[in-house]
Design a protein around this motif. Structure first.
Motif, PDB file in Angstrom:
ATOM      1  N   PRO A 139       0.822  -1.194   0.000  1.00  0.00           N
ATOM      2  CA  PRO A 139       0.000   0.000   0.000  1.00  0.00           C
ATOM      3  C   PRO A 139       0.865   1.257   0.000  1.00  0.00           C
ATOM      4  O   PRO A 139       1.874   1.337   0.679  1.00  0.00           O
TER       5      PRO A 139
ATOM      6  N   ASP B 278      -0.627   4.639   0.049  1.00  0.00           N
ATOM      7  CA  ASP B 278      -1.407   5.847   0.266  1.00  0.00           C
ATOM      8  C   ASP B 278      -0.868   6.693   1.412  1.00  0.00           C
ATOM      9  O   ASP B 278      -1.341   7.795   1.631  1.00  0.00           O
ATOM     10  N   THR B 279       0.093   6.221   2.173  1.00  0.00           N
ATOM     11  CA  THR B 279       0.633   7.007   3.272  1.00  0.00           C
ATOM     12  C   THR B 279       1.611   8.063   2.786  1.00  0.00           C
ATOM     13  O   THR B 279       1.945   8.970   3.530  1.00  0.00           O
TER      14      THR B 279
ATOM     15  N   ARG C 128      -4.229  -7.528  -5.104  1.00  0.00           N
ATOM     16  CA  ARG C 128      -4.190  -7.320  -3.658  1.00  0.00           C
ATOM     17  C   ARG C 128      -4.830  -8.486  -2.910  1.00  0.00           C
ATOM     18  O   ARG C 128      -5.740  -9.143  -3.423  1.00  0.00           O
TER      19      ARG C 128
ATOM     20  N   ASP D  50      -7.656  -6.735   1.818  1.00  0.00           N
ATOM     21  CA  ASP D  50      -7.465  -5.313   1.517  1.00  0.00           C
ATOM     22  C   ASP D  50      -8.665  -4.692   0.814  1.00  0.00           C
ATOM     23  O   ASP D  50      -8.665  -3.475   0.562  1.00  0.00           O
TER      24      ASP D  50
ATOM     25  N   PRO E 148      -9.737  -1.965  -3.455  1.00  0.00           N
ATOM     26  CA  PRO E 148      -8.844  -1.842  -2.302  1.00  0.00           C
ATOM     27  C   PRO E 148      -9.115  -0.558  -1.525  1.00  0.00           C
ATOM     28  O   PRO E 148      -9.449   0.479  -2.112  1.00  0.00           O
ATOM     29  N   VAL E 149      -8.982  -0.624  -0.216  1.00  0.00           N
ATOM     30  CA  VAL E 149      -9.219   0.543   0.627  1.00  0.00           C
ATOM     31  C   VAL E 149      -7.942   1.343   0.846  1.00  0.00           C
ATOM     32  O   VAL E 149      -7.961   2.383   1.511  1.00  0.00           O
ATOM     33  N   SER E 150      -6.821   0.889   0.285  1.00  0.00           N
ATOM     34  CA  SER E 150      -5.569   1.619   0.362  1.00  0.00           C
ATOM     35  C   SER E 150      -4.818   1.383  -0.936  1.00  0.00           C
ATOM     36  O   SER E 150      -5.198   0.555  -1.754  1.00  0.00           O
ATOM     37  N   GLY E 151      -3.749   2.144  -1.122  1.00  0.00           N
ATOM     38  CA  GLY E 151      -2.950   1.954  -2.328  1.00  0.00           C
ATOM     39  C   GLY E 151      -2.998   3.174  -3.222  1.00  0.00           C
ATOM     40  O   GLY E 151      -3.166   4.305  -2.759  1.00  0.00           O
TER      41      GLY E 151
ATOM     42  N   ALA F 299      -6.009   5.708  -3.220  1.00  0.00           N
ATOM     43  CA  ALA F 299      -6.785   5.310  -2.051  1.00  0.00           C
ATOM     44  C   ALA F 299      -8.057   6.140  -2.002  1.00  0.00           C
ATOM     45  O   ALA F 299      -8.044   7.317  -2.363  1.00  0.00           O
TER      46      ALA F 299
END
Length: 292
Positions: free
Chosen positions: A18, A20-21, A68, A72, A79-82, A85
């Protein structure tokens, strides 16, 4: 390319984790372009497999896919992230369009690498409420050179927002170049499988009403692919040019998908094409432009 490469937890041929951070993150995937996905797509389109080992333009959409873990995925199958996001819980995703610049054909049987990042994020207020527009850019390289630059525009809308109905009209006159693809439930399911797209609006009738649709939704990339196929099968080369496309209304329910040249035809410097629903509504438009 801006950003730093993320560590690859699954080895040199797998995806990054992931991303998205980090707003400058780059997701990387590398794999050998084996012929089977191209053969599968040709089968779905009811045409012969490509004979020369060169991947037709836009067919890269069945390669270098993010796969994924099931854990996830959110309730809608995405996907809820990536990259990208969702901008918040419950936001509903729509594919709005994009641009593909094919600098040279990808070669089957050889390794390729895709590097993907978020290019821009814009907040707007639409008729149905707040909208978040995200543009994702992927560069696909082979033999040390970028072969394909692919930008996709994703829109996230608020839960419960009603979608405007597509206008009805008439399919273009029969003298214009066209292709017709009979889209049924099996084809929608197969295209979802080929593109590893688990978005439930394309195959789960029990879920579509939750997203504001009356029936299964015909994939936007399938419509874009068919408009590109109209150019390709009529001898209009997409290599060395930019293919721009836009989804203008959802195509709802299994039906014949018709793509046709615009009134000016295909023998122009910047040919255009449109996708039509069975009711005659224009659901997508495309144009070939000079490369950037």
């Amino acid at each position: 390319m801006a950003g730093s490469e993320l560590p690859d937890p699954t080895g040199p041929t797998g995806p990054t984790g992931p991303a998205d951070t980090d707003p400058e993150a780059v997701a990387v995937r590398a794999e050998t372009l084996v012929p089977e996905p191209a053969e599968a797509l040709a089968g779905l389109l009811d045409i012969d497999p490509v004979p020369d080992g060169l991947l037709p333009p836009l067919w890269h959409w069945v390669y270098l896919l993010e796969r994924r873990p099931q854990r996830d995925l959110g309730p809608d199958g995405h996907p809820v992230s990536g990259i990208p996001a969702p901008p918040g819980p419950g936001r509903r995703r729509m594919f709005a369009g994009g641009r593909v610049e094919t600098r040279r054909p990808l070669v089957l049987g050889r390794p390729a690498e895709r590097r993907t990042r978020v290019l821009s994020t814009t907040e707007k207020q639409g008729r149905t409420g707040p909208l978040t527009f995200v543009t994702v850019r992927s560069e696909i390289s082979q033999d040390g050179a970028v072969a394909v630059v692919d930008e996709q525009d994703i829109v996230y809308r608020s839960p419960g927002a009603a979608l405007p109905a597509a206008a009805t009209g008439a399919v273009p006159p029969p003298d214009r170049p066209r292709l017709v693809l009979e889209v049924d439930e099996a084809l929608l399911f197969r295209f979802s499988a080929l593109t590893y797209n688990a978005h439930r609006i394309h195959y789960d009738r029990g879920f579509v009403a939750h997203e504001g649709y009356a029936d299964l939704v015909v994939h936007g990339p399938l419509q874009a692919l068919m408009m590109g196929e109209l150019f390709r099968r009529n001898g209009v080369d997409l290599v060395g040019r930019r293919y721009a496309y836009r989804l203008v209304a959802p195509m709802i329910g299994p039906q014949p998908l018709t793509v046709a040249a615009a009134e000016a035809g295909l023998d122009t410097a910047s040919p255009e094409a449109e996708a039509f629903s069975a009711a005659g509504a224009v659901t997508a438009r495309s144009r070939l432009e000079p490369a950037s």
